[in-house]
Write a protein that holds these residues in place. Structure first.
Motif, PDB file in Angstrom:
ATOM      1  N   ALA A 158       0.829  -1.206   0.000  1.00  0.00           N
ATOM      2  CA  ALA A 158       0.000   0.000   0.000  1.00  0.00           C
ATOM      3  C   ALA A 158       0.863   1.256   0.000  1.00  0.00           C
ATOM      4  O   ALA A 158       0.571   2.234  -0.706  1.00  0.00           O
ATOM      5  N   ALA A 159       1.934   1.233   0.786  1.00  0.00           N
ATOM      6  CA  ALA A 159       2.838   2.387   0.822  1.00  0.00           C
ATOM      7  C   ALA A 159       3.540   2.567  -0.520  1.00  0.00           C
ATOM      8  O   ALA A 159       3.771   3.705  -0.971  1.00  0.00           O
ATOM      9  N   PHE A 160       3.875   1.467  -1.180  1.00  0.00           N
ATOM     10  CA  PHE A 160       4.516   1.525  -2.494  1.00  0.00           C
ATOM     11  C   PHE A 160       3.580   2.166  -3.517  1.00  0.00           C
ATOM     12  O   PHE A 160       3.990   3.015  -4.317  1.00  0.00           O
ATOM     13  N   ARG A 161       2.308   1.795  -3.489  1.00  0.00           N
ATOM     14  CA  ARG A 161       1.342   2.382  -4.424  1.00  0.00           C
ATOM     15  C   ARG A 161       1.206   3.889  -4.194  1.00  0.00           C
ATOM     16  O   ARG A 161       1.136   4.669  -5.151  1.00  0.00           O
ATOM     17  N   THR A 162       1.161   4.283  -2.933  1.00  0.00           N
ATOM     18  CA  THR A 162       1.078   5.712  -2.621  1.00  0.00           C
ATOM     19  C   THR A 162       2.303   6.447  -3.147  1.00  0.00           C
ATOM     20  O   THR A 162       2.196   7.548  -3.715  1.00  0.00           O
ATOM     21  N   GLN A 216       2.077   6.730  -6.975  1.00  0.00           N
ATOM     22  CA  GLN A 216       1.104   7.732  -7.413  1.00  0.00           C
ATOM     23  C   GLN A 216       1.673   9.140  -7.257  1.00  0.00           C
ATOM     24  O   GLN A 216       1.462  10.006  -8.117  1.00  0.00           O
ATOM     25  N   ALA A 217       2.421   9.356  -6.170  1.00  0.00           N
ATOM     26  CA  ALA A 217       3.049  10.667  -5.985  1.00  0.00           C
ATOM     27  C   ALA A 217       4.141  10.899  -7.024  1.00  0.00           C
ATOM     28  O   ALA A 217       4.350  12.031  -7.476  1.00  0.00           O
ATOM     29  N   ARG A 218       4.822   9.848  -7.436  1.00  0.00           N
ATOM     30  CA  ARG A 218       5.920   9.978  -8.393  1.00  0.00           C
ATOM     31  C   ARG A 218       5.415  10.199  -9.817  1.00  0.00           C
ATOM     32  O   ARG A 218       5.956  11.034 -10.552  1.00  0.00           O
ATOM     33  N   TYR A 219       4.382   9.451 -10.203  1.00  0.00           N
ATOM     34  CA  TYR A 219       3.953   9.464 -11.604  1.00  0.00           C
ATOM     35  C   TYR A 219       2.661  10.243 -11.855  1.00  0.00           C
ATOM     36  O   TYR A 219       2.405  10.642 -12.992  1.00  0.00           O
ATOM     37  N   GLY A 220       1.856  10.415 -10.846  1.00  0.00           N
ATOM     38  CA  GLY A 220       0.636  11.187 -11.018  1.00  0.00           C
ATOM     39  C   GLY A 220      -0.508  10.402 -11.621  1.00  0.00           C
ATOM     40  O   GLY A 220      -1.610  10.375 -11.082  1.00  0.00           O
ATOM     41  N   GLU A 244      -1.265   6.131 -16.446  1.00  0.00           N
ATOM     42  CA  GLU A 244      -0.764   6.165 -17.824  1.00  0.00           C
ATOM     43  C   GLU A 244       0.726   6.505 -17.856  1.00  0.00           C
ATOM     44  O   GLU A 244       1.498   5.917 -18.626  1.00  0.00           O
ATOM     45  N   GLU A 245       1.135   7.441 -17.010  1.00  0.00           N
ATOM     46  CA  GLU A 245       2.548   7.811 -16.960  1.00  0.00           C
ATOM     47  C   GLU A 245       3.383   6.674 -16.378  1.00  0.00           C
ATOM     48  O   GLU A 245       4.508   6.428 -16.818  1.00  0.00           O
ATOM     49  N   LEU A 246       2.827   5.967 -15.402  1.00  0.00           N
ATOM     50  CA  LEU A 246       3.533   4.794 -14.875  1.00  0.00           C
ATOM     51  C   LEU A 246       3.715   3.747 -15.970  1.00  0.00           C
ATOM     52  O   LEU A 246       4.801   3.177 -16.123  1.00  0.00           O
ATOM     53  N   SER A 264      -5.050   0.817 -13.082  1.00  0.00           N
ATOM     54  CA  SER A 264      -5.243   1.457 -11.778  1.00  0.00           C
ATOM     55  C   SER A 264      -3.998   1.223 -10.928  1.00  0.00           C
ATOM     56  O   SER A 264      -3.362   0.162 -11.017  1.00  0.00           O
ATOM     57  N   PHE A 265      -3.664   2.197 -10.096  1.00  0.00           N
ATOM     58  CA  PHE A 265      -2.554   2.005  -9.162  1.00  0.00           C
ATOM     59  C   PHE A 265      -2.847   0.869  -8.183  1.00  0.00           C
ATOM     60  O   PHE A 265      -1.926   0.235  -7.668  1.00  0.00           O
ATOM     61  N   ASP A 266      -4.124   0.612  -7.925  1.00  0.00           N
ATOM     62  CA  ASP A 266      -4.490  -0.459  -6.999  1.00  0.00           C
ATOM     63  C   ASP A 266      -4.062  -1.835  -7.493  1.00  0.00           C
ATOM     64  O   ASP A 266      -3.990  -2.785  -6.703  1.00  0.00           O
ATOM     65  N   GLN A 267      -3.784  -1.951  -8.785  1.00  0.00           N
ATOM     66  CA  GLN A 267      -3.371  -3.238  -9.350  1.00  0.00           C
ATOM     67  C   GLN A 267      -1.879  -3.508  -9.179  1.00  0.00           C
ATOM     68  O   GLN A 267      -1.426  -4.637  -9.371  1.00  0.00           O
ATOM     69  N   VAL A 268      -1.122  -2.489  -8.820  1.00  0.00           N
ATOM     70  CA  VAL A 268       0.333  -2.626  -8.743  1.00  0.00           C
ATOM     71  C   VAL A 268       0.725  -3.296  -7.430  1.00  0.00           C
ATOM     72  O   VAL A 268       0.215  -2.950  -6.362  1.00  0.00           O
ATOM     73  N   GLU A 269       1.622  -4.246  -7.517  1.00  0.00           N
ATOM     74  CA  GLU A 269       2.136  -4.943  -6.345  1.00  0.00           C
ATOM     75  C   GLU A 269       3.653  -4.763  -6.266  1.00  0.00           C
ATOM     76  O   GLU A 269       4.294  -4.389  -7.252  1.00  0.00           O
TER      77      GLU A 269
END
Length: 222
Positions: free
Chosen positions: A164-168, A171-175, A178-180, A195-200
């Motif tokens: 969860a902290a990694f996703r946060t 999101q702060a890094r890429y906004g 799509e940019e990720l 979605s960022f929620d899909q990232v592990e």
């Protein structure tokens, strides 16, 4: 706190809680004979300092610091947070780290905590505040040894709190996701995210993992 004149410090870790107190005076005498000027104390002493949650035993450390001061040995006092006690692992098993293979690493070694664990940080902060308030003005203490060898055994934990902290962080890094996707080149091997929620975290996978995901995981954990 009055500092000694500038000179090369000579010494090392001193762990008196690991042997009987009746040899502590001899320890100090031998330090003086060897020219030791500085000792790091209490690196792995959390269980001795806080044997039960919120119950502190500092009498032995008072004694050690007083003896070292009387012997002219300066102290780098450790925060004692590098090896949590068994009660933290048993009462709060979510503080234990998880390997990239999904295995929760158990108590019985050292550094058995997840760096992202808010519970670990909360209890560590309480311990550090107690030490700072009690010993910040002690005449033997001239500095602090913070934790110990960060990332030596557990640079990362792949648990859900870390994820969860990694996703946060992402999101702060890429906004935007799509940019990720652009930065990670997720068109390769059908790795596209919506979605960022899909990232592990980059846990164990069938073969090579996304290299930019690995790089960002390192950045996140640094």
């Amino acid at each position: 706190m009055e500092l000694t004149p500038r000179r090369l410090r000579f010494g090392g870790d001193y762990n008196p809680e690991q042997w009987p107190s009746d040899v502590w005076d001899e320890d100090v005498t031998r330090m003086k004979q060897a020219g030791v000027t500085t000792a790091t104390v209490a690196v792995f002493a959390w269980a001795r300092l806080e044997p039960y949650p919120g119950v502190y035993d500092t009498a032995w450390l008072d004694d050690v610091l007083d003896r070292l001061h009387a012997g002219g040995v300066r102290v780098l006092l450790a925060t004692a947070t590098a090896s949590p006690p068994v009660w933290l692992a048993r009462d709060f098993p979510d503080t234990l780290p998880v390997s990239e293979n999904g295995v929760r690493l158990e108590f019985g070694s050292r550094q058995q905590y997840s760096p992202a664990s808010a519970t670990y940080r909360e209890h560590a902060l309480r311990l550090v505040e107690m030490l700072a308030q009690r010993y910040g003005q002690h005449p033997a203490v001239e500095g602090w040894h913070v934790n110990n060898e960060y990332g030596c055994h557990v640079p990362y934990s792949y648990d859900e709190e870390s994820a969860a902290a990694f996703r946060t962080w992402l999101q702060a890094r890429y906004g935007t996701v799509e940019e990720l996707n652009r930065a990670w080149g997720t068109a390769f091997w059908s790795q596209l995210y919506t979605s960022f929620d899909q990232v592990e975290p980059p846990r164990a996978a069938p073969t090579f993992r996304n290299p930019t995901q690995l790089l960002d995981w390192d950045r996140f954990g640094s």
